[in-house]
Design an enzyme around this catalytic site. Structure first.
Site, PDB file in Angstrom:
ATOM      1  N   GLY A  21       0.826  -1.203   0.000  1.00  0.00           N
ATOM      2  CA  GLY A  21       0.000   0.000   0.000  1.00  0.00           C
ATOM      3  C   GLY A  21       0.855   1.245   0.000  1.00  0.00           C
ATOM      4  N   GLU A  22       0.352   2.320   0.561  1.00  0.00           N
ATOM      5  CA  GLU A  22       1.011   3.620   0.686  1.00  0.00           C
ATOM      6  C   GLU A  22       1.585   4.147  -0.633  1.00  0.00           C
ATOM      7  OE1 GLU A  22       5.423   2.798   2.641  1.00  0.00           O
ATOM      8  OE2 GLU A  22       3.691   2.372   3.928  1.00  0.00           O
ATOM      9  N   ALA A  23       0.945   3.770  -1.766  1.00  0.00           N
ATOM     10  CA  ALA A  23       1.324   4.220  -3.116  1.00  0.00           C
ATOM     11  C   ALA A  23       2.628   3.613  -3.602  1.00  0.00           C
ATOM     12  CB  ALA A  23       1.395   5.741  -3.208  1.00  0.00           C
TER      13      ALA A  23
END
Length: 337
Positions: free
Chosen positions: A303-305
């Site tokens: 996650g988190e780009a």
């Protein structure tokens, strides 16, 4: 763009915004003239043409590129559906701000300016098995926060999230927007065991049953079973579309945020590319439902780009080849092929 009312959101969602056909045609013509066999750079050629259309210039560029990570907390974690406590969301936001997370390193490598937007971390959404996750005003505020994060003049926007419990919200969003049950969409998320996955399935199915009588609109789906960071992603996507900024989507949660938009108005995500396909089982399913082919498959699940940031390096390569290669005429190469 501010979503002060539901009408504002629905108007933005329905707006007929399309890429520039002339720029697409010119970019394709340039690709045909470059010193290579036609199609030999594969998808890199398609990516360059995609960016040409949305940037409305035959030779697109990436001078200003941002990555935005939205963070939010979820009341549904009370059901034991995450391997980590809600306090980790704020701890990871602090890590982002101090430069210690994967996205800090990956954004730097991809030439992305990183922005972190934390949304009321001390005020989790409601438990959506027994109430809407957000009131109408809270959902509009989250959508507006996402829209406000998108600056005019960007050449690329990379989107991501952080929020303990949000794979459960993502599964509920996909099930409500695209069909299916908890079993179809739930995965291990941050690493819960079999019993944890079973709890997540039960939570999603309970939420779907509780909200079954509610309108099946994009807004109601986002506010009832989403989260602040998820609604913010949806708001950012809509704002980027109005500004004609191409978007790279990250993983399962990020794509779940646009699922309700696409279900209501398929063209609303035409400016989006999928950065990667994660190991979370639901991600491949939502990508298929949305008709998005991921740029990368690296077995990531952070996650988190992070996956979209890595994909941004591929986008830069595609645009560099499109812009910097010589044409046959410029290189004095004739009769190639």
């Amino acid at each position: 763009m501010t979503f002060a009312t539901l009408h504002d959101f629905e108007t933005a969602l329905a707006a007929p915004i399309t890429p520039d056909a002339d720029a697409i045609g010119e970019a394709r013509a340039r690709q045909a003239q470059l010193t290579k066999p036609p199609g030999s750079l594969g998808r890199l050629e398609d990516i360059a043409v995609f960016f040409a259309g949305w940037q409305a210039r035959s030779r697109p560029r990436i001078d200003r590129a941002h990555a935005v990570v939205f963070a939010g907390n979820h009341g549904v974690v009370a059901h034991g559906i995450s391997a980590f406590p809600p306090a980790v969301t704020a701890q990871m936001v602090a890590n982002f701000e101090h430069g210690g997370a994967a996205i800090n390193a990956l954004a730097g490598a991809a030439g992305l300016d990183l922005k972190v937007v934390a949304l009321d971390l001390d005020r989790p959404t409601a438990d959506f098995t027994a109430a809407p996750a957000m009131s109408e005003a809270e959902c509009l505020a989250a959508l507006s926060a996402g829209a406000a994060s998108v600056e005019p003049g960007l050449d690329l926007l990379v989107l991501g999230e952080m929020g303990i419990g949000n794979t459960t919200a993502a599964a509920a969003l996909c099930a409500r927007a695209l069909g299916g049950s908890g079993t179809d969409w739930v995965g291990p998320g941050t690493g819960v065991d079999g019993a944890g996955v079973a709890r997540k399935v039960a939570v999603v199915d309970s939420a779907l049953a509780f909200h079954a009588g509610a309108p099946m609109t994009a807004f109601e789906t986002l506010r009832r079973v989403g989260g602040r960071e998820i609604a913010a992603i949806a708001g950012a996507v809509l704002r980027a579309r109005h500004l004609r900024v191409p978007v790279l989507l990250d993983g399962f949660i990020c794509c779940s945020a646009v699922a309700p938009l696409a279900a209501a108005a398929p063209a609303s995500i035409a400016h989006c590319l999928a950065g990667h396909c994660s190991l979370e089982p639901g991600h491949g399913r939502v990508l298929a439902a949305l008709g998005l082919e991921p740029i990368l498959r690296l077995d990531m699940r952070l996650g988190e780009a992070s996956g979209a940031a890595v994909a941004a390096t591929i986008v830069r390569a595609a645009i560099a080849a499109h812009d910097e290669m010589a044409t046959f005429a410029e290189a004095g190469v004739f009769g190639a092929g």
